[in-house]
Design a protein around this motif. Sequence first.
Motif, PDB file in Angstrom:
ATOM      1  N   ILE B  71       0.864  -1.175   0.000  1.00  0.00           N
ATOM      2  CA  ILE B  71       0.000   0.000   0.000  1.00  0.00           C
ATOM      3  C   ILE B  71       0.900   1.225   0.000  1.00  0.00           C
ATOM      4  O   ILE B  71       1.818   1.325   0.805  1.00  0.00           O
ATOM      5  N   LYS B  72       0.667   2.130  -0.913  1.00  0.00           N
ATOM      6  CA  LYS B  72       1.482   3.341  -0.994  1.00  0.00           C
ATOM      7  C   LYS B  72       0.654   4.556  -0.595  1.00  0.00           C
ATOM      8  O   LYS B  72      -0.085   5.118  -1.404  1.00  0.00           O
ATOM      9  N   PRO B  73       0.742   4.960   0.665  1.00  0.00           N
ATOM     10  CA  PRO B  73       0.073   6.192   1.078  1.00  0.00           C
ATOM     11  C   PRO B  73       1.016   7.375   0.892  1.00  0.00           C
ATOM     12  O   PRO B  73       2.143   7.209   0.427  1.00  0.00           O
ATOM     13  N   ASN B  74       0.578   8.568   1.259  1.00  0.00           N
ATOM     14  CA  ASN B  74       1.504   9.691   1.414  1.00  0.00           C
ATOM     15  C   ASN B  74       1.858   9.760   2.893  1.00  0.00           C
ATOM     16  O   ASN B  74       0.988   9.949   3.737  1.00  0.00           O
ATOM     17  N   MET B  75       3.114   9.571   3.178  1.00  0.00           N
ATOM     18  CA  MET B  75       3.558   9.776   4.568  1.00  0.00           C
ATOM     19  C   MET B  75       4.996  10.271   4.580  1.00  0.00           C
ATOM     20  O   MET B  75       5.786   9.889   5.408  1.00  0.00           O
ATOM     21  N   VAL B 109       3.137  -1.204   4.102  1.00  0.00           N
ATOM     22  CA  VAL B 109       2.776   0.181   3.819  1.00  0.00           C
ATOM     23  C   VAL B 109       4.096   0.933   3.655  1.00  0.00           C
ATOM     24  O   VAL B 109       4.870   1.051   4.598  1.00  0.00           O
ATOM     25  N   LEU B 110       4.369   1.388   2.438  1.00  0.00           N
ATOM     26  CA  LEU B 110       5.708   1.894   2.134  1.00  0.00           C
ATOM     27  C   LEU B 110       5.683   3.284   1.508  1.00  0.00           C
ATOM     28  O   LEU B 110       4.794   3.618   0.730  1.00  0.00           O
ATOM     29  N   ASP B 111       6.706   4.046   1.856  1.00  0.00           N
ATOM     30  CA  ASP B 111       6.902   5.348   1.215  1.00  0.00           C
ATOM     31  C   ASP B 111       8.360   5.735   1.381  1.00  0.00           C
ATOM     32  O   ASP B 111       9.077   5.190   2.225  1.00  0.00           O
ATOM     33  N   ALA B 140       9.482   3.367   5.942  1.00  0.00           N
ATOM     34  CA  ALA B 140       9.878   4.478   5.076  1.00  0.00           C
ATOM     35  C   ALA B 140      11.357   4.275   4.761  1.00  0.00           C
ATOM     36  O   ALA B 140      12.208   4.511   5.591  1.00  0.00           O
ATOM     37  N   PHE B 141      11.608   3.799   3.572  1.00  0.00           N
ATOM     38  CA  PHE B 141      12.977   3.416   3.228  1.00  0.00           C
ATOM     39  C   PHE B 141      13.776   4.578   2.657  1.00  0.00           C
ATOM     40  O   PHE B 141      13.320   5.250   1.729  1.00  0.00           O
ATOM     41  N   MET B 195       6.015   8.403  -7.263  1.00  0.00           N
ATOM     42  CA  MET B 195       7.383   8.896  -7.073  1.00  0.00           C
ATOM     43  C   MET B 195       7.904   8.558  -5.677  1.00  0.00           C
ATOM     44  O   MET B 195       9.111   8.610  -5.437  1.00  0.00           O
ATOM     45  N   GLY B 196       6.999   8.217  -4.781  1.00  0.00           N
ATOM     46  CA  GLY B 196       7.423   7.834  -3.433  1.00  0.00           C
ATOM     47  C   GLY B 196       7.898   6.394  -3.346  1.00  0.00           C
ATOM     48  O   GLY B 196       8.214   5.921  -2.261  1.00  0.00           O
ATOM     49  N   LEU B 197       7.951   5.689  -4.457  1.00  0.00           N
ATOM     50  CA  LEU B 197       8.394   4.296  -4.403  1.00  0.00           C
ATOM     51  C   LEU B 197       9.747   4.112  -5.090  1.00  0.00           C
ATOM     52  O   LEU B 197      10.208   2.983  -5.266  1.00  0.00           O
ATOM     53  N   ILE B 198      10.357   5.224  -5.487  1.00  0.00           N
ATOM     54  CA  ILE B 198      11.656   5.099  -6.153  1.00  0.00           C
ATOM     55  C   ILE B 198      12.726   5.808  -5.333  1.00  0.00           C
ATOM     56  O   ILE B 198      12.425   6.584  -4.427  1.00  0.00           O
TER      57      ILE B 198
END
Lengths: 582, 306
Positions: B71-75, B109-111, B140-141, B195-198
Amino acid sequence: MQTRRAPGRSGPARLRNKRLRLPRPRAQRLVQALSLTLFLGLLAAAFANLASPVAENLFLRLDPLVALGTALSARDFPAGIVPGLLVLALAPLLGRLFCGWVCPMGATVDCADALLARRRRLPGSLRQVKYWLLALVLGSALLGVSLVFLAAPMPLLTRLWGLVAYPLAALSMEKALPLMRPVADALDIRTLLFLEIRAPLFATMGFVAVFFGLVFAASRLSPRFWCRYVCPAGASLALLSRRPVWRRRVSEKCIECGKCQRACPMQAIADDPHATRHGECILCRVCAGVCPTGAIDFPVSLPVLDSQIAQPTMAGRRAVLAAGATGAAGLVVGGLGLAAPLQAATVRPPGSAPEDEFLSRCMRCGQCALACPTNIIQPVWFSSGVLGVFSPGLTPVRGFCDPHCHQCGKACPTLAIRPLPLQERVWAKLGTAEVNRETCLAWKDKKKCLVCDEVCPYGAVELKPEPGNPVYVPHVDEKRCAGCGYCEHFCPVRPARAIRVGSKNQIRLSSGSLQSAAQATGLSLSLKQDKTWGIPAGSDEHGLPPGFSPLEESGTPGAGSEPLPPGFSPLEPEPAGGKPSS
Amino acid sequence: MKRRDFLKYQLHGALWLAAGASGLVSAESLFAEAAPDVAVVKGAPGAATRAAVELLGGMKAFVKPGQRVVIKPNMSFPHPVERGSNTHPEVVTALAAMCKEAGASRVLVLDHPLSSAERCLEQSGIREACQAIEEDMVHAFTSPSFYREADIPKGEDMKRNQVMRDVLEADVLIAAPTAKSHSSAGVSLSLKGMMGLILDRGVMHGRHELDEAIVDLASLLKADLTVIDSSYVLTTGGPSGPGKVIKADTVIASRDMVAADATCVASFEWYGRTFKPQQVNHIRRAAERGLGRLDIENLHTRTLTL
């Protein structure tokens, strides 16, 4: 370790002699090992930002040279240096016990010795070097210039472990982690699966590594070379250890075989083996261990009359000291000349004292850099002058300075960086960011970017329309910019970032409130304030906010000049509703 | 498209909207019918999320037992939910819970945060909320070791980037952005949110043309389900805020990222005015390049007020 090898060399004698007191050297080694472990543990806690019940910078505080040098150069006695003064104060009683039992530099050198040490006869006069260094450091400190960083053992060792060894270890762990991933993944061990290892890198790592390479290589010349000949902190203790209460004593059982002289790692036993140079003796009691007749013991004795105290080998100490002080003065003046302009160009960590005071307090231990969670704190080379070498500066390319974080202030024992409460911390103006319009994507290439605005925690980047430019361009509101470096860190322009933080208008205080000082100059450094700007309606050439394009087709005369992409099939304008009025 | 057709499609959509909004159709019959293209539900974030996904056929339609879900939220900002820069924690927990119920073997849940990861996870409230569902779900990586080089076969401008390996290995990707404006992309919704997954999003601004690169990335990271949290719509000052926030209490869901984004654009004001989805350049390009549909007036949209 060396203390083990020394008795080992006299193997048969040691085995045959029932009165050997091996437990004594063992006790010393045990305490030494515990001390080194504690040092490494505290450093690891600081490195990993873990809460520790003991101050992470305890060992820096214990360094007598840090205490003396900082007290003199900063003309101040911060609470952080009290332990070091205590170590000094105890020297008349305990001699150089600190060097032999506590100092993790000594323990580290012992480890190197265990691998490398050889014994050669070096001229005794070489011992004067450490007194010269001490004179140099204290002489310059009297003039207000701290050269503590040249040779104070704890700061140096902190840099070795904290800025070289740990980062390299972390880096290799980070590289090794993916190898374990398949296992962790199969078993769904999330702690391992998502373990993120912070592997910071530091400028000057290579220098520190080479420096310590030399320190360790000196084991080939003599054991404890550093402690014998170089360490000015040891020298300061030696000066106070002429006749300690706890000291070596040789009884009439001595057969003058000379074993103890050869075994002593500090060459503290004079030509007459009955006599001891107490200023050199680190109370490791190796001599007692190797003595075939058990003639040596270490009683607690009153320091009255004792024929067994060797004359100091450094004849004319006062002359040496005077010469040292003079030399220091000359060197410092020369250094200052070299250092000119002693610029305040370096962006310092939040809470840093004014530059002169900062340099008089900073001992270049790197504790702030290793505690920094984002790696933005880096030792500098010469950006703040020759005498500012290795002092901490901010390098936003490596990280950003989180306005909620003040690990560096917590790390500094000499108050070069003052610890600040959060309320104050937010108001620390480190400098000011500046947009380079020659390279900025929005200014030069007219490309959509504006990452600087996105990441700025202070809302200090304003986007404004620029005539002839279809995209909004960034401007820095200097009243809101704290110089935190988020913009520079995240700026996509390479190799040099198009927005960079300089030390312009930085606010640095010895005392008092940063907030008051900042507000007095009209600054408004808040994280929560609303931006007064919004995208102003109708201010680009189409009257649209960035990212939007007009609804009309470009073929329509008078419509937007931005060409629509190929294959685009325009909508006819709607009779009512969605079309923006410009 | 002819003007007449356009009006016809408008009417078509409006009828559907009216049917849903009027509540004439009962919930049960709603679920029985063919799933709509877009579901728009007004209500408390968690409940609205559940209802929206149910309208689309339920999470079982997206997640099969044993599958891995991201799941990709904004965080990626250390701000509370009211600021509108992060996804509402209840939206994320509702999605995560539904995925677990559907039998997902792993839900993450990743961002990639734009500030201190620790503080983003804490201040957004998402990590704490998700703890209730499962331990150690939210990450959050920032370290490159969590990213893997990936080709973007359909990329026209950007053809490679480093993508979170857990995303590449996932069976199901759910986009759960918050609805917010964006100072260079217009809006930041599901397409922009990828863009939050790269690892290196800087190249999307620098080396590439941002709008085109967003579409390139979305062609690789195409969400199976998009749920746009429009509880607090940040209509100006995005993506970080502060700015004008509208409390809309709405959740917009679709299988189609473009349709969800387009519906969101049309549903709220941006910078104090209304826009058509095709006016947002990257959304228009996404539709043009076949990633989804923005002609929402032709889509089957079901709205529901809880």
